[in-house]
Design a protein around this motif. Structure first.
Motif, PDB file in Angstrom:
ATOM      1  N   GLU A  87       6.422   2.547  12.392  1.00 41.03           N
ATOM      2  CA  GLU A  87       7.272   1.417  12.779  1.00 41.03           C
ATOM      3  C   GLU A  87       6.414   0.476  13.611  1.00 41.03           C
ATOM      4  N   THR A  89       6.493  -3.398  15.641  1.00 39.93           N
ATOM      5  CA  THR A  89       7.184  -4.611  16.065  1.00 39.93           C
ATOM      6  C   THR A  89       6.117  -5.633  16.430  1.00 39.93           C
ATOM      7  N   ILE A  99       9.926  -6.667  12.335  1.00 39.95           N
ATOM      8  CA  ILE A  99       9.915  -5.201  12.365  1.00 39.95           C
ATOM      9  C   ILE A  99       9.384  -4.758  11.014  1.00 39.95           C
ATOM     10  N   LEU A 101       8.129  -1.435   8.552  1.00 37.31           N
ATOM     11  CA  LEU A 101       8.263  -0.004   8.299  1.00 37.31           C
ATOM     12  C   LEU A 101       7.266   0.394   7.219  1.00 37.31           C
ATOM     13  N   ASP A 114      10.874  -5.076   7.479  1.00 40.87           N
ATOM     14  CA  ASP A 114      12.261  -4.628   7.373  1.00 40.87           C
ATOM     15  C   ASP A 114      13.177  -5.726   7.897  1.00 40.87           C
TER      16      ASP A 114
END
Length: 170
Positions: A87, A89, A99, A101, A114
């Protein structure tokens, strides 16, 4: 061989290959701009918590490789788990927050956006795909982007070398 710091959180060990400062040169292109060459510096750090802190800054290069002006800057946090999931950010001063993924495996990270959030003044950007890989001790990456009404397509790629630590400063 990747050196894993003693205080590194076990969840982010799969991302240990990214640690350090990397510098190099890349190329970029997109239907809305002219092709260009850029320089880049990327830094990944950790402090024992379950994430890596990340910063990237780029600058336009002229034909001789001299810096012309600053380009993009981004900062964020990278998290992984022992199952290989990732993940990320990222925040940009141009008013975009993302964000991402994906997954990591053996010195490679592949991820897709995402969520993309934009301020009122930010340019239209809807999706991205990034691939990072450690190849013969260098960090290579490619970034595909969907923006300004265009579908997901190649935007930038770069080859970054590790920056040696200044042992005199330690």
């Amino acid at each position: 061989m990747i050196e894993i710091p003693d205080d590194m959180h076990p969840d982010v060990v799969p991302l240990a290959f990214l640690l350090g400062t990397w510098e190099g040169v890349g190329v970029g292109d997109y239907p809305t701009i002219e092709a260009f060459r850029f320089g880049q510096q990327v830094t990944f750090t950790q402090d024992g918590r379950p994430f890596l802190a990340y910063t990237s800054r780029t600058w336009l290069l002229d034909d001789e490789g001299n810096r012309v002006r600053p380009l993009a800057t981004e900062t964020g946090y990278w998290k992984s788990r022992l199952d290989g999931s990732v993940e990320v950010t990222l925040a940009h001063p141009t008013g975009i927050v993302e964000i991402w993924l994906g997954e990591t495996n053996n010195g490679r990270v592949e991820m897709r956006t995402d969520v993309v959030a934009r301020t009122v003044d930010a340019k239209e950007y809807t999706a991205g795909h990034r691939l990072y890989g450690l190849v013969k001790g260098e960090l290579m990456y490619a970034y595909d982007m969907a923006a300004m009404g265009h579908p997901l397509q190649a935007h930038v790629s770069a080859q970054l070398k590790p920056v040696a630590k200044d042992l005199a400063a330690e």
